[in-house]
Every structure is written in C-alpha cells, then in structure tokens.
Design a protein around this motif. Structure first.
Motif, PDB file in Angstrom:
ATOM      1  N   HIS A 190       8.476  37.744  48.962  1.00 33.26           N
ATOM      2  CA  HIS A 190       7.550  37.427  47.863  1.00 33.26           C
ATOM      3  C   HIS A 190       8.095  36.269  47.056  1.00 33.26           C
ATOM      4  CE1 HIS A 190      10.078  39.349  44.671  1.00 33.26           C
ATOM      5  NE2 HIS A 190      10.509  40.033  45.716  1.00 33.26           N
ATOM      6  N   SER A 247       6.050  37.452  38.917  1.00 35.28           N
ATOM      7  CA  SER A 247       4.946  37.279  39.844  1.00 35.28           C
ATOM      8  C   SER A 247       3.803  38.208  39.451  1.00 35.28           C
ATOM      9  CB  SER A 247       5.394  37.585  41.277  1.00 35.28           C
ATOM     10  OG  SER A 247       4.299  37.613  42.159  1.00 35.28           O
ATOM     11  N   THR A 270       2.981  37.394  48.345  1.00 35.53           N
ATOM     12  CA  THR A 270       3.665  38.630  48.755  1.00 35.53           C
ATOM     13  C   THR A 270       3.195  38.998  50.146  1.00 35.53           C
ATOM     14  OG1 THR A 270       3.753  39.451  46.472  1.00 35.53           O
ATOM     15  CG2 THR A 270       4.079  41.062  48.232  1.00 35.53           C
ATOM     16  N   ASP A 307       1.919  39.451  41.546  1.00 34.68           N
ATOM     17  CA  ASP A 307       1.823  40.439  42.631  1.00 34.68           C
ATOM     18  C   ASP A 307       2.869  41.530  42.429  1.00 34.68           C
ATOM     19  OD1 ASP A 307      -0.053  38.767  43.643  1.00 34.68           O
ATOM     20  OD2 ASP A 307       1.184  37.950  45.254  1.00 34.68           O
TER      21      ASP A 307
END
Length: 827
Positions: free
Chosen positions: A602, A611, A801, A613
């Motif tokens: 990721h 992030s 990711t 995600d």
C-alpha cells in the motif's frame, strides 16, 4: 374364550402384584415426611438435643453447653427457644435440682441483659458470644457466692474456664444449628461447618455418658457409629478428623476415656482407607482399630466389652439406610454424590441461563416483527395513495375554498369535476417543477373564482407534502434497518442459547484410552480433558511436565493424537511453565482443511504518511477468514479515519456472529446517519470458509477482484453504491469456489484505475496478472504496485492498496505417528 379370559386375568394380576409395593413406598414416604415435620418443623429435635446438652459435663463438673445452645436457638429460631429451654432444664434436672435451677437462672439472666442492651447493638451476631461469656461468668460467680458465702481463686478460675468454653461453643452452635433444618440452603459444606457439626454431635453424645445397655456404654457405641458414618461417606481425612474431635470431647467429659480418642482416630483413618470395600471394609477398619488399640486400654478384661461395643456400632451402621448416607454425602465436597449434585445444579443453572437467553432472543424477534409490520400499508396508507391525496386536497381547500361564496357550487354540485381539476393540477406541478399547462390554466380559471390563490396554495402544500414523504420514507427505512438488526441479534442469541444447552459429553473412557496410549509410548501425561471429539471440531486440553522448550507437544503428542483420532490435530494454544518443576498446559484442536497466506502492498497519495485506504485480515471464530479493504472518500486524515472506522466497526460486528449482510447494512446505517457531511466509504469484503475454501464476495462501491488459477484469471465484480450514500440498499453477494493454489487479488481504485493511458482497466490488469512469474503473495502484491506506479512515471496520484491471498491445503509440519501399530508390536 379361554384366551380372552387369560388376557384379562394376567394384566389384573400384574396390577395387583405391583399395588402393595406402591402402597409400601407411599407409606414409607409418608412416614419420613411425618418424622421431618415432627422433629424439624415443630422443633422437637431441639428438645432432644437440649435434653442431652443439659446433662453434658466437662471435667465432671462444668456444664458450659446449656446457655450457648439456648443463645444460638434464640438467635436462629426464636419461636423454638422455649422448647429448647424445656429440654435444657429437663436434662440438667437429671443431674441435680440445683443444676436445673442454675441453668434456668443463667438463661433468665442472659435474656434480661440481652433485652436491655439490644437497642444499642448494631450487629447482634457478633455481640452474642460476648453476652454468653459475661453472663456465664457472672452467673457462676453469683452461684458460688450464694452456695458458699465466699469466692476463692479456684472458683474464679473455673468460672472463667466455663465462660470461655461457652464463648467458643456459641460460635460453634451458631454455625452448626442451621445444618439441622430442612430449609433450602447451599449444598456444599465448608470444612469449618463440618468440624462445627462434628463438635456439636459429639457434645450432644456426651449427654449419654453413664447410659448403658446390657452393660455396653451408649456413648462408646454412638461415637464409633459416628466415625463409621463419616469415614464411609467422606474418606480417611474426614473420618480421622471426626475420630480425633469426638475422642477429644469425650476425654474432656470423662478423663478415663482418654484412650478412646486414639481408637476413634485410628478407626476413622482405617475405615476411610478401606471405604472401597463399602460398608464391610469400613466396618473391618473399626474392628482392626479396636483390636489394636483396645489392648492398650484398661487391660485385657475389658477387650471383650470393647469388641461388643464395636459390634453394636457396626450393626447400627449396617442397618443405616443408604438413602441417609447419600443425603449426607451430597453435602461433603470430594464425594461422588456431591459431584453429581453439583453437576445437576450446574445443569439446572445452564438450562435457566439458556432459557433466559432464548427469551431475550424471542423478545428481539418480536421487536423485529413489530418494526417490520410498519412496512405494510395500513388503513391510513393505502397503496394507491388516495387517502393521502384526500388529506392533501383537504388542506388546500381549508385555506382557499372555506371562505369562498361558490363553495357549495363547486364541492356540492360539481364535486367530481373540482376534485379531478385539483388532482390534475397537483400532478402537473409535481411533474413540471411547479408549472401547469396553459390549457389546464385556462380551464381552471373558468371553473374557479380564486384560481390563482388555489394554484399557489397547491404549490406551497406540495412542497410540504414532498418533505413529509421524504421524512416518512426515511423513518420507514430506519425502521426496516432496525428490524433487520434486531433479527440478527435474535439469531445470534438463539444460536448462543443452543450452544449453552450443549452439555459437555462424558469422555472418561476416551480420556483413559488416550492417556494409556501416550504413556505406553513413553510420553508422560499428567492430565487429559476432552471437551469435544466431533469430526472437524476436536477440542482436547492436556497438562504435561515441563518440556524445557523442546516442542514435544507439536512434534510428538499432536502426531500421536492425529493417528488415534484419525484426524489432523494441531497445537492451538500452549502455556509453558515458568519453572522446571511445573506443568505445561496445551490445547489441541482440529486442523483446518485450508490455510490463507496473505500479503499487502500500500502507498499513500504523493508518498504521504496517512492513506485513505484501510485494510484488515482476520480469522473469525466460526472457521472463516475475512479480507477487507475500505477506501474513504478523498485523501488524507479524514478519509483515513472514515475507512479505518468502517473496518473496525465491521470487524466487531462480524466477530459477534451476525451475518455478513446484516453487518454491512449496520455499518452503512451508522455511516449514513452519523454525519451530514458527504463523506463516503467503499468496502470490499471476502469471506473464505477454511473447511471447504468456499468464498463469498461483498462489494460496496469497490473495484473488481481477481482470482489467478494457473494461467486463468477470474474476475469478481458486483454493483453497489458506496456506503453512507443511501440508507437502504441490497447487498449483492458473489459466491466462488476457491481451490488450493489460487491467488486472490483484491485492490482499491487507486490500483485498478491507476494505470495511465489505459482504456480498458480490466484487460490491462488481467494481462499483468497472467504475466506474473511468481506465486508468492508478497512478491505479487509488490509487482502489481510497481507496475501501476511505473505507468504513472513514478507518481502516486491516489491512495493505493493491494492484498494478495494464497489458498493452500493445511499440511501439518509433522506427520502422524502410528501409535496403534507401535502398541500392537509392543504387545
């Protein structure tokens, strides 16, 4: 005809044959109930005990039992205190009239002092022994002064000794008297309670000193009988304790009986050791102790008398009903009867708990049905909307037509025409954003004198109507969501109730077989406990000596169990001892048919630290493995928090046992109702069954996933909006059967839509997956990430990711050891 008569006569004969037994059983139960009522409920047992304690002596002249017994009865069963007092005075009168007067006078003094001081006492039970002490001390000193007109040091010392004994006996009687009632109490007896009961029984038996039957001492017979009872019921430890305590109290009452303490203690020890021989074994223990200790008594001339007393005690013991022994054994920890009673109690508690959980499940199910019932149109919400339209037009006419002079003309003579016009106006305004056609406007102007006011009012009411409809729809959706959540909780609680009612099976035989098999192979096992032998759900706990970190549980015991149970068994949990002389505790469980090796790559947008995600891989307790990716809207800290909280909430709901669909809808509800900001999250969830490798994919606004099987790539896709946009949506579930060796590749939109100058992302991703030369999950994840970043000339324009999971057969490190063949060769 003869056969018919025989068929009639034989059943009648059977009934008549069993009738006397039934009547005998009923008669015995009635007699037993009558005895309990007479002695326990009416309190005449206290009269008998009081009589014996009233004439009991210590050191041939002290009578410390009367007042402590009366004080305990007065405190515990106040209504039976007069009966106990009558027994005490009557027993003291058998010694002398002065003893009876003394017992009555000291009791009167105790009641007088206790009644006066009662109003200042905060805790009567703690003050009771002290009242007995000072009352006995003052009463005995007053008695000695009245009789001899003077007090000596000897009189003071004897009064102090008797008062001290009274203090201790009060504590003992308060503990032991509740044991003689039939009230419902806890089944187990503490060690202190057993000792107190023994002391009380021995004290009562001292009242029989001097009694004899055919020149046989009653106190010797009863004391040995008491030792036989407890040795048979509770074993050597309690038997010898009863012998020592009983012998000690008899020795204090009569110094010439001191050697009987050794006889009773030895008899309790031998009888307990020989209890496996049932009543005959315990009786043999008493007989041996009598022969060995009796020779050291008062000479061989009394040995015959001692043996006869022992024989009388054995006869009473043999004649004692087994029902009485079983009832006594139920109260003493360590006995099989006590264990059975406790197991029955635990079974009852388990059933009560399961019933309560089931009731809660029914309550949640009823609440779910109650909320669901609102989804059905009621009499006020008909499916065609006619009633709502009537209410709408009623509000319009109330503000316009009520004050119009043509109201009667429009609504009485031309009701249908007026109604149809207003309905048509409302429909056209609803469809044309508040506008109506010129034709309808001209016709309405001709029909209505206040046409402009009516149309404006309809437009205004229409705005309120739409707002009300949206609100009702939102409430309806919320009700439906709550109904589904309540139904999910009801199902979980129902399953939990069923799990509670699954009683642990009795695996004593299997435990012994496993224990013997491992011992014969040279593996020392301290303890084996089997909780389940169900196929695929084996659960065994073991205690083994300190292994010093050699790993014999994983290398030896687990392979041996795998051969014995014909199923792969692995070490699930191991707690090693912290010191060499301790024991290691190990839990063995069935191995899953498949395992999942997962890896992740990721990166945050522009190489940042946070992030948007979030991802999670977790093994749930129901034999499933979950892989999830959540992508928060946008980038940075807010998106990171949204996606992270989405996964955390989903994980907790899934681990509670609620179904995946209900869990996702619950998370969606929280996200949509929690904030008014337009912050949404996608969710990509894969649930893999570790027993058969079946997988279910739930995709909420997420990108497709891919399965690489050899040179073949399978695309997994579903269409759902991101979470939090709408409150009510249907979750599409895509099922796929995975196989050993498959690579499951899940990714966020930053990976799937990341390649630059690519028109068809599906074909590009499939081609890159097919071109992979490795099947190692981490390498695959890194290569896909690198390919996407390279296509962007090294720039990371979105959060990325990718999770790669490889499905493998669960192959244990150690093969099974053929224990059965080794045992056969050894034999």
């Amino acid at each position: 005809m003869a056969n018919a008569e025989r068929n009639v006569i034989e059943p009648l004969g059977e009934v008549n044959f069993g009738k006397p037994k039934l009547e005998l059983s009923r008669g015995f139960n009635k007699f037993q109930l009558g005895l309990e009522t007479f002695f326990l409920k009416k309190g005449y047992l206290l009269l008998l005990i009081g009589f014996l304690l009233g004439r009991a002596l210590i050191l041939a002249q002290l009578t410390p039992f009367s007042l402590p017994f009366f004080a305990a009865v007065y405190f515990i069963r106040k209504d039976k205190a007069p009966i106990a007092l009558i027994g005490l005075v009557a027993g003291a009168a058998t010694l002398s009239i002065s003893n009876a007067v003394s017992a009555f006078g000291i009791t009167f003094l105790f009641l007088f002092a206790f009644r006066i001081a009662k109003k200042w006492l905060h805790n009567e039970i703690r003050a009771l022994p002290f009242f007995v002490f000072f009352t006995l001390l003052a009463g005995k000193l007053l008695e000695d002064f009245i009789l001899s007109q003077q007090l000596t040091l000897y009189d003071g010392m004897m009064a102090g000794v008797e008062a001290s004994l009274g203090f201790i006996l009060t504590l003992i009687f308060v503990q032991s008297l509740p044991l003689l009632s039939i009230s419902k109490r806890r089944q187990s007896l503490k060690v202190e309670e057993i000792v107190c009961l023994i002391i009380m029984l021995a004290s009562v038996m001292t009242g029989t000193i001097g009694w004899s039957v055919y020149e046989l001492s009653v106190e010797h017979i009863m004391s040995r009988y008491l030792v036989l009872l407890f040795a048979f019921v509770a074993g050597a430890t309690v038997g010898s304790t009863v012998g020592v305590v009983t012998g000690l109290i008899f020795s204090l009452a009569n110094v010439t009986s001191f050697y009987h303490m050794s006889l009773l203690a030895f008899a309790g020890l031998l009888g307990g050791l020989l209890k496996e021989g049932r009543k005959i074994g315990v009786a043999a223990g008493l007989l041996i102790a009598t022969l060995l200790i009796g020779m050291y008594g008062e000479g061989g001339g009394n040995l015959t008398k001692t043996l006869l007393e022992t024989a009388a005690a054995i006869l009473l013991f043999i004649l004692t009903p087994h029902v009485l022994l079983s009832k006594l054994a139920k109260h003493i920890p360590g006995t099989s009867e006590y264990a059975a009673e406790q197991q029955q109690y635990m079974r009852k508690m388990r059933d009560v708990t399961a019933q309560r959980v089931a009731q809660f499940s029914n309550v949640f199910q009823a609440l779910s049905k109650s909320f669901s019932s609102y989804d059905e149109p009621s009499e006020w919400e008909e499916s065609d909307g006619t009633r709502e339209l009537d209410y709408f037009l009623s509000n319009v006419t109330e503000k316009t037509c009520q004050t119009c002079f043509k109201k009667d003309h429009c609504w009485t003579r031309n009701f249908d025409t007026t109604y149809d016009y207003m309905k048509e106006i409302m429909n056209e305004m609803d469809e044309n954003h508040g506008e109506i056609t010129s034709r309808l406007s001209k016709e309405w102007d001709k029909h209505c004198r206040r046409s402009k006011k009516v149309t404006d009012t309809i437009q205004q009411e229409l705005t309120f109507y739409h707002a009300n409809q949206r609100l009702k729809k939102q409430v309806q959706e919320s009700r439906r969501l709550v109904a589904e959540q309540l139904l999910g909780v009801s199902e979980v609680m129902g399953d939990f109730a069923k799990e509670i009612q699954r009683e642990r099976e009795n695996h004593h035989k299997q435990e012994e077989l496993i224990f013997e098999a491992l011992q014969e192979c040279g593996i020392h096992i301290e303890q084996v406990e089997i909780y389940s032998l169900e196929k695929g759900n084996v659960d065994i706990d073991m205690s083994i000596p300190f292994c010093n970190g050699h790993g014999e549980c994983e290398k030896l015991i687990a392979p041996m169990l795998s051969d014995i149970l014909k199923e792969t068994v692995v070490v699930n949990l191991e707690e090693c001892s912290a010191y060499p002389n301790g024991f290691c505790h190990v839990t063995f469980r069935s191995a899953k048919a498949f395992t999942v090796d997962s890896a992740v790559a990721h990166a945050a947008k522009d190489g940042g630290f946070l992030s948007g995600d979030s991802y999670s891989t977790m093994e749930l307790g129901c034999g499933k493995y979950a892989i999830a990716i959540s992508d928060g809207m946008g980038n940075g800290e807010r998106a990171h928090i949204e996606s992270k909280e989405t996964l955390q909430l989903l994980q907790k709901i899934l681990q509670s046992g609620i179904e995946e669909k209900v869990a996702i809808k619950s998370v969606n509800s929280v996200l949509s109702l929690r904030t008014t900001d337009e912050i949404f999250s996608t969710l990509d969830l894969a649930m893999i069954d570790l027993q058969n490798a079946g997988a279910e994919f739930l995709k909420i606004g997420s990108t497709p996933s891919f399965i690489k099987r050899g040179n073949k790539v399978i695309k997994i896709q579903a269409s759902n909006l991101p979470m939090g946009i709408i409150q009510e949506f249907e979750v599409d579930v895509v099922s796929e059967q995975l196989k050993a060796g498959d690579l499951l590749i899940m990714m966020s939109d930053g990976i799937f839509e990341g390649p630059k100058h690519v028109e068809n992302f599906d074909l590009w991703m499939k081609r890159k997956i097919v071109e992979l030369k490795t099947e190692e999950p981490q390498a695959v994840a890194d290569l896909i990430m690198e390919e996407v970043i390279r296509s962007r000339s090294g720039y990371i324009e979105d959060d990325m990711t990718v999770i790669v999971a490889k499905i493998k057969h669960n192959t244990p490190k150690w093969t099974s050891i053929p224990v059965q063949k080794i045992r056969q060769k050894a034999n």
